[in-house]
Design an enzyme around this catalytic site. Structure first.
Site, PDB file in Angstrom:
ATOM      1  NE  ARG A  15     -24.291 -30.109   8.425  1.00  0.00           N
ATOM      2  CZ  ARG A  15     -23.747 -29.010   8.912  1.00  0.00           C
ATOM      3  NH1 ARG A  15     -23.909 -27.861   8.283  1.00  0.00           N
ATOM      4  NH2 ARG A  15     -23.043 -29.037  10.019  1.00  0.00           N
ATOM      5  CE  LYS A  75     -20.609 -29.831  12.828  1.00  0.00           C
ATOM      6  NZ  LYS A  75     -20.701 -28.390  13.151  1.00  0.00           N
ATOM      7  CE1 TYR A  94     -19.037 -23.808   7.371  1.00  0.00           C
ATOM      8  CE2 TYR A  94     -20.170 -25.912   7.258  1.00  0.00           C
ATOM      9  CZ  TYR A  94     -20.127 -24.561   6.985  1.00  0.00           C
ATOM     10  OH  TYR A  94     -21.173 -23.958   6.331  1.00  0.00           O
ATOM     11  CG  HIS A  96     -15.937 -23.665  13.383  1.00  0.00           C
ATOM     12  ND1 HIS A  96     -16.321 -22.344  13.209  1.00  0.00           N
ATOM     13  CD2 HIS A  96     -16.791 -24.399  12.641  1.00  0.00           C
ATOM     14  CE1 HIS A  96     -17.379 -22.299  12.407  1.00  0.00           C
ATOM     15  NE2 HIS A  96     -17.682 -23.519  12.039  1.00  0.00           N
ATOM     16  CD  GLU A 118     -14.190 -22.312   9.827  1.00  0.00           C
ATOM     17  OE1 GLU A 118     -14.697 -23.133   9.051  1.00  0.00           O
ATOM     18  OE2 GLU A 118     -13.245 -22.580  10.595  1.00  0.00           O
ATOM     19  CG  ASP A 270     -23.416 -20.079  16.419  1.00  0.00           C
ATOM     20  OD1 ASP A 270     -23.985 -19.027  16.774  1.00  0.00           O
ATOM     21  OD2 ASP A 270     -23.072 -20.292  15.249  1.00  0.00           O
TER      22      ASP A 270
END
Ligand code: NAD
Length: 362
Positions: A15, A75, A94, A96, A118, A270
């Site tokens: 992406r 990412k 993102y 995380h 997120e 996930d």
């Protein structure tokens, strides 16, 4: 503002942070956009496509990081990226961070302002930058099930929709949120017999209205899950308990009572997966068998369709990204939903749950 998009470097990530269409919007709003050469290759967007949209193409990630006030990615930054971030630079991607102390330390050290897709919120208590990927994964889940049901893939040899005179597949979706709703839509569209199980009666009422009788709904109990799973050709695992690991709703002992060569698709993998026998798989080798039941447990399902996923992600990120480009950090102070996305600011963690799980000061 000068906005930069480096090429994604995490393994198997195709992406891109900004599509050419999104670049046009930034440029139309008066911003300068710098794209690393080949950044759009994974979605078939060439450097010329980006030039035509008004971007400047730079030959290296280092140039993009050095010349941009805001970096837009997909990412979480990798080690070679977080050491190029600097104070007063905004990172929008993102992250995380909770299970990733190394990245957290890297971002803290950089002094940058990091806004995590997120944790950005909307006015309906939703997570608008996560939802598009759940939509993609939900729809893909039925395609994955259809492939796994084929005899050549080890499945029952069943066509999801059947044909006139032959019964269709029976599909049970556990969890009727974003993933579950989109899986059900695809399954209904193909002509399957669909049941959605959820523990929220309010959600079941909404689904009943939405599907106008084309799906059955059941309240989630041990009994209802067992009954439905035992009679199903396909079970889609789509539950989410925010902030917790997925509950194990299908135990190994249940598999022997299921239809032989039936299919389990664990989209919730996930979050640890909602079937006891699930373990993460990859697009290269997506399925395995346990006790005669085929399991599909790919942890990054949207990665299979980077073109659709990038466009869906860009549609969702665009208004927030433009607000950041227009107003800089003031946008975070003014907009509570962007404020909810703020995870790191000038060497401090600014998201309580992340700080708590990392054991670092908030
Ligand atoms: P969501 O919050 O929209 O929906 C979750 C639903 O699960 C809710 O309706 C909730 O009531 C229901 N639920 C919770 N506990 C339940 C139980 N015991 N029995 C029945 N229903 C229960 O979440 P979502 O966006 O649909 O995401 C679902 C899962 O899919 C998450 O774990 C998410 O991380 C995952 N996901 C995975 C991928 C992938 O590539 N594998 C991609 C996107 C999302």
């Amino acid at each position: 503002m000068k906005v930069g998009v480096p090429k994604e470097i995490k393994a198997h990530e195709y992406r891109v942070g900004l599509t050419p269409g999104a670049v046009r919007e930034y440029v139309a709003a008066g911003h300068r956009v710098m794209i690393e050469t080949d950044a759009g290759a994974g979605i078939g967007a060439t450097d010329d496509d980006y030039r035509n949209a008004g971007a400047t193409i730079l030959t290296s990630a280092a140039e993009v990081f050095a010349s941009s006030e805001m970096i837009v990615k997909v990412k979480e930054p990798q080690p070679s990226e977080w050491c190029q971030l600097r104070e007063n630079q905004i990172l929008f991607t993102y992250l995380h961070l909770a299970p990733d102390p190394d990245q957290a330390k890297g971002l803290l050290k950089s002094g940058c302002t990091a806004i995590a897709y997120e944790t950005v919120t909307d006015a309906h208590d939703g997570l608008p930058l996560l939802a598009p990927m759940s939509e993609v994964a939900g729809r893909l889940a039925i395609e994955a099930a259809g492939s796994a049901l084929k005899r050549s893939a080890g499945g029952r040899g069943l066509l999801i929709g059947g044909v006139p005179g032959v019964q269709p597949a029976r599909i049970v979706v556990i969890g009727g949120g974003v993933v579950g709703t989109h899986a059900a839509r695809m399954a209904v569209g193909l002509g399957a017999e669909v049941t959605i199980i959820d523990r929220s009666i309010r959600r079941l009422r909404e689904l009943d209205e939405l599907f106008e009788g084309r799906v059955r709904t059941r309240f989630s109990t041990i009994d209802s899950v067992e009954e439905e799973v035992f009679a199903a050709d396909v079970v889609i695992g789509a539950v989410l308990v925010p902030g917790a690991s997925a509950p194990k709703l299908v135990r190994r002992s249940m598999l022997s009572s299921m239809r032989k060569r039936g299919v389990l698709v664990d989209v919730a993998i996930d979050q640890g997966g909602c079937f006891e026998t699930s373990h993460p798989t990859t697009h290269a080798d997506p399925t395995y068998e346990v006790d005669g039941v085929i399991h599909y447990c790919v942890a990054n399902m949207p990665g299979a369709v980077p073109l659709t996923s990038s466009q869906a992600l860009n549609n969702a990120t665009l208004p927030f990204g433009l607000a950041l480009a227009n107003k800089g950090f003031s946008a975070v102070l003014e907009n509570p939903h962007l404020r909810a996305g703020l995870n790191v600011h000038r060497g401090r963690l600014t998201y309580k749950a992340v700080a708590e799980s990392l054991g670092l000061p908030f």
